[in-house]
Design a protein around this motif. Structure first.
Motif, mmCIF file in Angstrom:
data_model
loop_
_atom_site.group_PDB
_atom_site.id
_atom_site.type_symbol
_atom_site.label_atom_id
_atom_site.label_comp_id
_atom_site.label_asym_id
_atom_site.label_seq_id
_atom_site.Cartn_x
_atom_site.Cartn_y
_atom_site.Cartn_z
ATOM 1 N N SER A 88 0.929 -1.405 -0.354
ATOM 2 C CA SER A 88 -0.128 -0.097 -0.416
ATOM 3 C C SER A 88 1.287 1.254 -0.212
ATOM 4 O O SER A 88 -0.091 2.131 -0.536
ATOM 5 C CB SER A 88 -0.808 -0.393 1.162
ATOM 6 O OG SER A 88 -1.816 -1.022 0.807
ATOM 7 N N LEU A 89 2.014 0.893 -0.035
ATOM 8 C CA LEU A 89 2.801 2.631 0.992
ATOM 9 C C LEU A 89 2.908 2.682 -1.224
ATOM 10 O O LEU A 89 3.093 3.911 -1.013
ATOM 11 C CB LEU A 89 4.916 2.100 1.656
ATOM 12 C CG LEU A 89 4.205 1.776 3.223
ATOM 13 C CD1 LEU A 89 4.996 1.294 3.823
ATOM 14 C CD2 LEU A 89 3.968 3.074 3.575
ATOM 15 N N GLY A 155 -6.519 7.529 -1.049
ATOM 16 C CA GLY A 155 -7.738 7.025 0.319
ATOM 17 C C GLY A 155 -7.740 5.266 0.049
ATOM 18 O O GLY A 155 -7.410 4.509 1.137
ATOM 19 N N GLU A 156 -7.247 4.790 -1.014
ATOM 20 C CA GLU A 156 -6.907 3.808 -1.478
ATOM 21 C C GLU A 156 -5.987 3.351 0.195
ATOM 22 O O GLU A 156 -6.082 1.483 0.368
ATOM 23 C CB GLU A 156 -6.671 3.085 -2.383
ATOM 24 C CG GLU A 156 -5.940 1.487 -2.433
ATOM 25 C CD GLU A 156 -4.771 0.652 -2.687
ATOM 26 O OE1 GLU A 156 -4.698 -0.045 -2.341
ATOM 27 O OE2 GLU A 156 -3.808 2.110 -3.108
ATOM 28 N N THR A 157 -4.917 3.615 -0.029
ATOM 29 C CA THR A 157 -4.066 3.153 0.758
ATOM 30 C C THR A 157 -4.369 3.692 2.641
ATOM 31 O O THR A 157 -3.469 3.235 2.846
ATOM 32 C CB THR A 157 -3.003 4.309 0.683
ATOM 33 O OG1 THR A 157 -1.708 4.105 -0.594
ATOM 34 C CG2 THR A 157 -1.439 3.885 1.783
ATOM 35 N N ALA A 158 -4.755 5.106 2.522
ATOM 36 C CA ALA A 158 -5.568 4.879 3.676
ATOM 37 C C ALA A 158 -6.182 3.807 4.435
ATOM 38 O O ALA A 158 -6.342 3.571 5.887
ATOM 39 C CB ALA A 158 -5.985 6.370 3.959
ATOM 40 N N LEU A 159 -7.384 3.377 3.642
ATOM 41 C CA LEU A 159 -8.033 2.649 3.381
ATOM 42 C C LEU A 159 -7.312 1.190 4.544
ATOM 43 O O LEU A 159 -7.795 0.281 4.881
ATOM 44 C CB LEU A 159 -9.069 2.185 2.665
ATOM 45 C CG LEU A 159 -10.395 0.895 3.182
ATOM 46 C CD1 LEU A 159 -11.318 1.356 4.166
ATOM 47 C CD2 LEU A 159 -11.306 0.757 1.478
ATOM 48 N N ARG A 160 -6.898 0.381 3.486
ATOM 49 C CA ARG A 160 -5.605 -0.390 3.302
ATOM 50 C C ARG A 160 -5.085 -0.601 4.372
ATOM 51 O O ARG A 160 -4.439 -1.806 5.748
ATOM 52 C CB ARG A 160 -5.193 -0.990 1.974
ATOM 53 C CG ARG A 160 -6.023 -0.973 1.577
ATOM 54 C CD ARG A 160 -5.322 -1.740 -0.333
ATOM 55 N NE ARG A 160 -4.515 -3.217 -0.163
ATOM 56 C CZ ARG A 160 -3.749 -3.796 -1.009
ATOM 57 N NH1 ARG A 160 -3.796 -2.553 -2.393
ATOM 58 N NH2 ARG A 160 -3.590 -4.830 -0.601
ATOM 59 N N ALA A 161 -4.209 0.404 5.180
ATOM 60 C CA ALA A 161 -4.026 0.590 6.327
ATOM 61 C C ALA A 161 -4.178 0.472 7.430
ATOM 62 O O ALA A 161 -4.191 -0.160 7.848
ATOM 63 C CB ALA A 161 -2.479 2.183 6.340
ATOM 64 N N GLY A 180 -8.345 -3.298 -3.867
ATOM 65 C CA GLY A 180 -7.390 -2.909 -4.125
ATOM 66 C C GLY A 180 -8.032 -2.497 -5.539
ATOM 67 O O GLY A 180 -7.988 -1.116 -6.040
ATOM 68 N N TYR A 181 -8.099 -3.709 -5.963
ATOM 69 C CA TYR A 181 -8.636 -3.596 -7.292
ATOM 70 C C TYR A 181 -9.704 -3.205 -7.697
ATOM 71 O O TYR A 181 -10.342 -2.613 -8.921
ATOM 72 C CB TYR A 181 -8.912 -5.038 -7.761
ATOM 73 C CG TYR A 181 -7.823 -5.994 -7.965
ATOM 74 C CD1 TYR A 181 -5.931 -5.645 -8.829
ATOM 75 C CD2 TYR A 181 -7.108 -7.384 -7.459
ATOM 76 C CE1 TYR A 181 -5.252 -6.402 -8.937
ATOM 77 C CE2 TYR A 181 -5.579 -7.585 -7.197
ATOM 78 C CZ TYR A 181 -4.667 -6.726 -8.189
ATOM 79 O OH TYR A 181 -3.260 -8.215 -8.360
ATOM 80 N N GLY A 182 -11.163 -3.035 -6.863
ATOM 81 C CA GLY A 182 -11.678 -2.652 -6.190
ATOM 82 C C GLY A 182 -11.749 -1.099 -7.448
ATOM 83 O O GLY A 182 -12.261 -0.382 -8.279
#
Length: 213
Positions: A88-89, A155-161, A180-182
């Motif tokens: 995610s980083l 936003g994807e990174t924040a959510l996955r973190a 992620g793919y979504g």
């Protein structure tokens, strides 16, 4: 977009060859060494582009930056949760760079688009520069795309973190790929829709009055 030979070569150098280098080096050099080896093809390609056209390949720079971030994340520690965050980083860093480029005279997507056009046609870079100066709508569209992609990746990174730090690891491994793919798929679909909308508007402006029907 038509798949031109130059574009196919660019994709192969920046994505296929790094993956092959990683897989071949992994048994002999370990994960860190394999990641470093995977950076060799885009670095060499970028040097060739610099020698030929006196410009740095933007896509190669982004790929190498992602690999460097992966190596740095591994150096920070090998805990399971840190390893979950490593992927995610990379996307998060790219998203932040997109957002930071918004106040600049030319956002990041401008350079990515110009590099693509330069490979697709002779004098493409100069032609794209002319369009940028003469069509304010192009600058507005590029800034909007930069904003949407920057916000989406960040936003994807924040959510996955948050998921990696709070959820059980097993649940994260099951759900995270879909998240992620979504998000990536949603950003790609939005981009295709936005491009089509811009093209339709441009076609409508070029039609003579009374022919729109």
């Amino acid at each position: 977009m038509k798949l031109r030979p130059g574009f196919v070569v660019e994709l192969a150098v920046n994505f296929l060859l790094p993956w092959l280098a990683y897989r071949l080096a992994l048994p002999h050099l370990g994960e860190t060494g394999a990641l470093i080896a995977s950076a060799v093809p885009p670095i060499v390609w970028s040097l060739i582009e610099l020698a030929r056209f006196r410009r740095v390949d933007a896509l190669s720079v982004m790929v190498v930056a992602g690999i460097v971030l992966s190596v740095a994340a591994m150096a920070l520690g090998g805990s399971p949760r840190m390893l979950l965050l490593r992927e995610s980083l990379v996307s998060g860093a790219v998203g932040v760079v997109f957002l930071l480029s918004l106040p600049m005279r030319r956002p990041l997507i401008f350079y990515l688009a110009r590099a693509t056009v330069a490979r697709e046609m002779a004098g493409g870079a100069a032609h794209f520069e002319t369009l940028w100066r003469e069509r304010p709508s192009l600058a507005i569209a590029m800034r909007k795309m930069t904003l949407v992609w920057g916000a989406g990746l960040t936003g994807e990174t924040a959510l996955r973190a948050w998921m990696a730090l709070t959820w059980p690891i097993e649940r994260f491994l099951v759900v995270s790929p879909f998240v992620g793919y979504g998000i990536y798929g949603g950003l790609a679909l939005w981009t295709l829709w936005y491009r089509k909308t811009l093209r339709n508007r441009a076609d409508a402006r070029t039609q003579p009055d009374g022919i729109a029907s």
